[in-house]
Write a protein that holds these residues in place. Structure first.
Motif, PDB file in Angstrom:
ATOM      1  N   THR A   1       0.841  -1.209   0.000  1.00  0.00           N
ATOM      2  CA  THR A   1       0.000   0.000   0.000  1.00  0.00           C
ATOM      3  C   THR A   1       0.866   1.245   0.000  1.00  0.00           C
ATOM      4  O   THR A   1       0.654   2.167  -0.797  1.00  0.00           O
ATOM      5  CB  THR A   1      -0.929   0.018   1.221  1.00  0.00           C
ATOM      6  N   TYR A   2       1.839   1.262   0.895  1.00  0.00           N
ATOM      7  CA  TYR A   2       2.741   2.400   1.017  1.00  0.00           C
ATOM      8  C   TYR A   2       4.190   1.929   0.866  1.00  0.00           C
ATOM      9  O   TYR A   2       4.562   0.847   1.343  1.00  0.00           O
ATOM     10  CB  TYR A   2       2.587   3.103   2.361  1.00  0.00           C
ATOM     11  N   ALA A   3       4.996   2.765   0.235  1.00  0.00           N
ATOM     12  CA  ALA A   3       6.442   2.573   0.222  1.00  0.00           C
ATOM     13  C   ALA A   3       7.065   3.553   1.191  1.00  0.00           C
ATOM     14  O   ALA A   3       6.598   4.694   1.322  1.00  0.00           O
ATOM     15  CB  ALA A   3       7.008   2.793  -1.180  1.00  0.00           C
TER      16      ALA A   3
ATOM     17  N   PHE B   1      17.359   0.247  16.967  1.00  0.00           N
ATOM     18  CA  PHE B   1      16.524   0.052  15.791  1.00  0.00           C
ATOM     19  C   PHE B   1      15.071   0.120  16.247  1.00  0.00           C
ATOM     20  O   PHE B   1      14.758  -0.099  17.421  1.00  0.00           O
ATOM     21  CB  PHE B   1      16.825  -1.277  15.092  1.00  0.00           C
ATOM     22  N   TYR B   2      14.192   0.434  15.327  1.00  0.00           N
ATOM     23  CA  TYR B   2      12.787   0.610  15.679  1.00  0.00           C
ATOM     24  C   TYR B   2      11.911   0.165  14.522  1.00  0.00           C
ATOM     25  O   TYR B   2      12.396  -0.036  13.394  1.00  0.00           O
ATOM     26  CB  TYR B   2      12.497   2.056  16.090  1.00  0.00           C
ATOM     27  N   ILE B   3      10.622  -0.002  14.807  1.00  0.00           N
ATOM     28  CA  ILE B   3       9.691  -0.530  13.817  1.00  0.00           C
ATOM     29  C   ILE B   3       8.457   0.358  13.728  1.00  0.00           C
ATOM     30  O   ILE B   3       8.149   1.127  14.651  1.00  0.00           O
ATOM     31  CB  ILE B   3       9.265  -1.974  14.161  1.00  0.00           C
ATOM     32  N   SER B   4       7.754   0.250  12.618  1.00  0.00           N
ATOM     33  CA  SER B   4       6.463   0.925  12.472  1.00  0.00           C
ATOM     34  C   SER B   4       5.391   0.115  13.190  1.00  0.00           C
ATOM     35  O   SER B   4       5.624  -1.020  13.627  1.00  0.00           O
ATOM     36  CB  SER B   4       6.104   1.055  10.992  1.00  0.00           C
ATOM     37  N   LYS B   5       4.216   0.685  13.296  1.00  0.00           N
ATOM     38  CA  LYS B   5       3.081  -0.099  13.749  1.00  0.00           C
ATOM     39  C   LYS B   5       2.753  -1.147  12.692  1.00  0.00           C
ATOM     40  O   LYS B   5       3.097  -1.008  11.523  1.00  0.00           O
ATOM     41  CB  LYS B   5       1.880   0.804  14.010  1.00  0.00           C
ATOM     42  N   TYR B   6       2.046  -2.185  13.107  1.00  0.00           N
ATOM     43  CA  TYR B   6       1.751  -3.299  12.210  1.00  0.00           C
ATOM     44  C   TYR B   6       0.961  -2.821  10.995  1.00  0.00           C
ATOM     45  O   TYR B   6      -0.082  -2.163  11.125  1.00  0.00           O
ATOM     46  CB  TYR B   6       0.976  -4.382  12.953  1.00  0.00           C
ATOM     47  N   ASN B   7       1.477  -3.156   9.813  1.00  0.00           N
ATOM     48  CA  ASN B   7       0.823  -2.845   8.549  1.00  0.00           C
ATOM     49  C   ASN B   7       0.439  -1.369   8.459  1.00  0.00           C
ATOM     50  O   ASN B   7      -0.632  -1.010   7.967  1.00  0.00           O
ATOM     51  CB  ASN B   7      -0.431  -3.719   8.357  1.00  0.00           C
TER      52      ASN B   7
ATOM     53  N   TYR C   1       5.850  -5.190   9.363  1.00  0.00           N
ATOM     54  CA  TYR C   1       6.520  -4.065  10.013  1.00  0.00           C
ATOM     55  C   TYR C   1       7.639  -3.506   9.120  1.00  0.00           C
ATOM     56  O   TYR C   1       8.435  -4.268   8.560  1.00  0.00           O
ATOM     57  CB  TYR C   1       7.149  -4.502  11.342  1.00  0.00           C
ATOM     58  N   PHE C   2       7.689  -2.187   8.995  1.00  0.00           N
ATOM     59  CA  PHE C   2       8.882  -1.535   8.465  1.00  0.00           C
ATOM     60  C   PHE C   2       9.920  -1.490   9.576  1.00  0.00           C
ATOM     61  O   PHE C   2       9.600  -1.193  10.738  1.00  0.00           O
ATOM     62  CB  PHE C   2       8.567  -0.112   8.000  1.00  0.00           C
ATOM     63  N   VAL C   3      11.179  -1.762   9.236  1.00  0.00           N
ATOM     64  CA  VAL C   3      12.258  -1.819  10.223  1.00  0.00           C
ATOM     65  C   VAL C   3      13.339  -0.819   9.838  1.00  0.00           C
ATOM     66  O   VAL C   3      13.744  -0.747   8.667  1.00  0.00           O
ATOM     67  CB  VAL C   3      12.870  -3.235  10.301  1.00  0.00           C
ATOM     68  N   PHE C   4      13.838  -0.061  10.826  1.00  0.00           N
ATOM     69  CA  PHE C   4      14.788   1.020  10.589  1.00  0.00           C
ATOM     70  C   PHE C   4      15.922   0.949  11.616  1.00  0.00           C
ATOM     71  O   PHE C   4      15.712   0.533  12.758  1.00  0.00           O
ATOM     72  CB  PHE C   4      14.125   2.391  10.735  1.00  0.00           C
ATOM     73  N   ASN C   5      17.117   1.405  11.216  1.00  0.00           N
ATOM     74  CA  ASN C   5      18.155   1.692  12.203  1.00  0.00           C
ATOM     75  C   ASN C   5      18.107   3.182  12.528  1.00  0.00           C
ATOM     76  O   ASN C   5      17.730   4.005  11.674  1.00  0.00           O
ATOM     77  CB  ASN C   5      19.537   1.331  11.683  1.00  0.00           C
ATOM     78  N   GLN C   6      18.442   3.546  13.745  1.00  0.00           N
ATOM     79  CA  GLN C   6      18.547   4.960  14.124  1.00  0.00           C
ATOM     80  C   GLN C   6      20.009   5.361  13.997  1.00  0.00           C
ATOM     81  O   GLN C   6      20.851   4.899  14.763  1.00  0.00           O
ATOM     82  CB  GLN C   6      18.049   5.204  15.540  1.00  0.00           C
ATOM     83  N   PRO C   7      20.358   6.203  13.002  1.00  0.00           N
ATOM     84  CA  PRO C   7      21.776   6.502  12.730  1.00  0.00           C
ATOM     85  C   PRO C   7      22.511   7.036  13.952  1.00  0.00           C
ATOM     86  O   PRO C   7      21.973   7.829  14.739  1.00  0.00           O
ATOM     87  CB  PRO C   7      21.695   7.574  11.633  1.00  0.00           C
TER      88      PRO C   7
END
Length: 474
Positions: free
Chosen positions: A106-108, A158-164, A147-153
Motif C-alpha cells: 500500500t505504502y512505500a 533500531f525501531y519498527i512501524s506499527k503493524y501494517n 513491520y517496516f524496520v529502521f536503524n537509528q543513525p
C-alpha cells in the motif's frame, strides 16, 4: 599445451605468485566432457532505457509490489511509467548517496540516511514527508511480518512501524545489546532481522511478544560488523557485506545459517587495503543467466568488483573512459523490473538494462581483458615460445565491416611487473568461424605472463589458449 582459465581475477600482493586480471569477463564452469573446463563470457552491456528530466546521480531504482517503478535522481523522486514517462512526486532534503525504499503493498517507505523519511502511496503515486515524532531517520529500511524496520543513525537502536502501517509508537524501539558498538544497518533474511554493528552482528526474530514483537535469537552472535553501511545486499539465502571487526576490516562475508563465510580472496583484500577509504562502498545483487552476482563499487577508489555466487569467483567491472582509462562501472543501483535488470547511472541518472546481447555500454566500447597464469620452465631455465593460439569463439564480426575485428596480445617477461607492446590478431569476419588466432615466434623467457584484450562490439567467448613451448638451447 593447453592453458585453461579456471578461475577469475587474482592479482596477488606479489605478482610472482599470480598476476591474473579478469575485466568485463566472468567464468562459467562447463560439463565434465567439455573441451575446456571453463569458458569466460562477456559481461552484459548497457542498453539505454530512459533518461530523467534532470541529470544527476541515480540514487535508487525501486519496483513496488504493484509493478510501479520509482527513480531517485539527485533530490528528485519520480514515478516512472511503463512507457518511461517521468512524473515528479517529491523532493528529498539530501541530494547524494544511496536511498533505500521498500513497500507493504500500500505504502512505500523511503529513507536517505538523514533524519527525514518519506512515504509514497503506491496506488496514487503521492509522496509525503513523515512527520511522526517517533520516526528518527534511518540509513536503510526493510520489511518483515507487516513491520517496516529502521536503524537509528549514530546509535545502537533500531525501531519498527506499527503493524501494517506507516505510523510509529515511541515504545517500539530496541537496542543491539551484546556489544557496545553502534548499529550500522539492518537487513531482513528468512523473516529474521540481521543487525549489523560497527564491529559485531546480531540476529533477531519475531517472538510475538506484546510489548515489542522482536527478540534476539538465542546463541547467535557474529564477530564481524560492517565497514560500509551501503555494502549490504541479499542473494537468495545469503546476505553479503564488507566487514569490519575488532581485528581489522576489508573482508567480504556471506551470512548463511547464522554464520559469516569469507568470500573475498587475499588478492582482493590486499587491493582493498590500498584504497583511501572503503566506507563509501555500495553493494547490490542481481540474477542473470543462472548466475547470482554481488556488485561492490568503491566510489572514491573508482573501482567496481563483482562476485559470482554460482562459481565463487571474482571479476572486475569497468567503464572505458574517453581518455582510455578504466574506472568504476556506470551502474550505481539496481531493480528487477518487467523482466529486465535495470541499473542507474551514478553521474547522469540514465537508466539502462543489463543486456547480455549488447556488447557496448550505451554505445561506448567495453574493454575486456584476461591475463593468463605464469608459464615457466620446470627447472627455472629459459624456454622458447614458438606459438600462442587463443581458444575463442570467432566469426561474429559485423557484416558491414571492411576489416575483421581485432584482438590484442601482449606479454610480460618479468613476472607481471612490466609489459611489452600489443600484437594485433583477428577475430574473423562475419561467418569466418574457423579463424585461428595465432601468434608466432614469441621469443624466450624464464617466466612469462600472457594477456589478451579486445573491445570490439561482437559476440565472443574465451576458453583459454594453447602454447607451444620448448626448452631453450643452452
Amino acid at each position: 599445451m593447453r592453458i585453461p582459465l579456471t578461475g577469475g581475477a587474482y592479482s596477488a600482493r606479489s605478482l610472482i605468485a599470480d598476476a591474473q586480471r579478469c575485466i568485463n569477463l566472468y567464468p562459467e564452469q562447463n560439463p565434465q566432457d567439455a573441451t575446456a573446463p571453463t569458458t569466460h563470457y562477456p559481461t552484459p552491456g548497457l542498453t539505454l532505457v530512459s533518461t530523467p528530466p534532470v541529470s544527476g546521480e541515480c540514487r535508487a531504482i525501486y519496483t513496488a509490489t504493484n509493478g510501479q517503478r520509482y527513480d531517485v535522481v539527485g533530490q528528485n523522486v519520480y514515478a516512472v511509467s511503463a512507457s518511461n514517462v517521468y512524473t515528479p512526486i517529491g523532493i528529498l532534503s539530501s541530494d547524494s548517496g544511496p536511498v533505500s525504499i521498500i513497500d507493504n503493498a500500500t505504502y512505500a517507505f523511503l529513507v536517505d540516511g538523514t533524519t527525514s523519511g518519506y512515504t509514497i502511496d503506491i496506488t496514487k503515486n503521492e509522496m509525503q514527508v513523515c512527520n511522526d515524532p517517533a520516526f528518527y531517520g534511518s540509513d536503510r529500511v526493510d520489511y518483515v511480518d507487516g513491520y517496516f524496520v529502521f536503524n537509528q543513525p549514530g546509535t545502537q537502536h533500531f525501531y519498527i512501524s506499527k503493524y501494517n502501517d506507516i505510523t510509529f509508537d515511541s515504545l517500539d524501539i530496541a537496542s543491539k545489546s551484546t556489544y557496545a558498538d553502534n548499529l550500522v544497518s539492518v537487513a531482513v533474511m528468512h523473516r529474521e532481522l540481521w543487525l549489523f554493528g560497527e564491529q559485531t552482528t546480531e540476529v533477531w526474530y519475531n517472538t510475538g511478544a506484546s510489548d515489542f514483537t522482536f527478540g534476539r535469537m538465542p546463541g547467535v552472535y557474529i564477530e564481524h560488523g560492517c565497514a560500509a553501511k551501503h555494502s549490504i545486499a541479499k542473494i537468495d539465502l545469503a546476505l553479503f557485506w564488507l566487514s569490519k571487526d575488532l581485528q581489522g576490516q576489508g573482508i567480504v562475508f556471506a551470512g548463511r545459517n547464522y554464520a559469516a563465510e569469507r568470500i573475498s580472496t587475499h588478492a582482493l583484500e590486499a587491493e582493498f587495503a590500498t584504497y583511501s577509504t572503503i566506507e563509501d562502498a555500495i553493494g547490490f545483487s542481481y540474477l542473470q543467466g543462472g548466475h547470482a552476482f554481488y556488485v561492490l563499487t568503491f566510489p572514491t577508489a573508482n573501482k567496481t568488483w563483482c562476485f559470482d555466487a554460482a562459481t565463487g569467483q571474482w571479476h572486475q567491472r569497468a567503464y572505458l573512459a574517453d581518455d582510455g582509462t578504466l574506472g568504476r562501472h556506470r551502474m550505481n543501483c539496481h531493480s528487477f523490473n518487467a523482466g529486465r535488470n535495470l541499473v542507474g547511472d551514478f553521474e547522469t541518472g540514465n537508466v539502462y538494462a543489463l543486456d547480455p546481447n549488447n556488447y557496448t555500454d550505451n554505445g561506448a566500447a567495453i574493454e575486456r581483458i584476461r591475463s593468463f597464469p605464469h608459464i615457466s620452465g620446470s627447472d627455472g631455465n629459459r624456454v622458447m615460445f614458438r606459438q600462442f593460439v587463443a581458444d575463442m569463439e570467432v566469426g561474429n564480426g559485423l557484416s558491414d565491416d571492411s576489416a575483421p575485428p581485432e584482438i590484442r596480445l601482449r606479454w610480460s617477461d618479468d613476472r607481471g611487473a612490466s609489459w611489452g607492446n600489443w600484437v594485433v590478431g583477428s577475430l574473423g569476419k562475419a561467418g569466418e568461424y574457423l579463424t585461428s588466432i595465432q601468434y608466432q615466434r614469441l621469443g624466450y623467457a624464464r617466466d612469462r605472463v600472457f594477456e589478451l584484450s579486445w573491445s570490439v562490439p561482437v559476440k565472443t567467448a574465451l576458453n583459454g589458449a594453447w602454447v607451444d613451448v620448448s626448452r631453450a638451447r643452452t
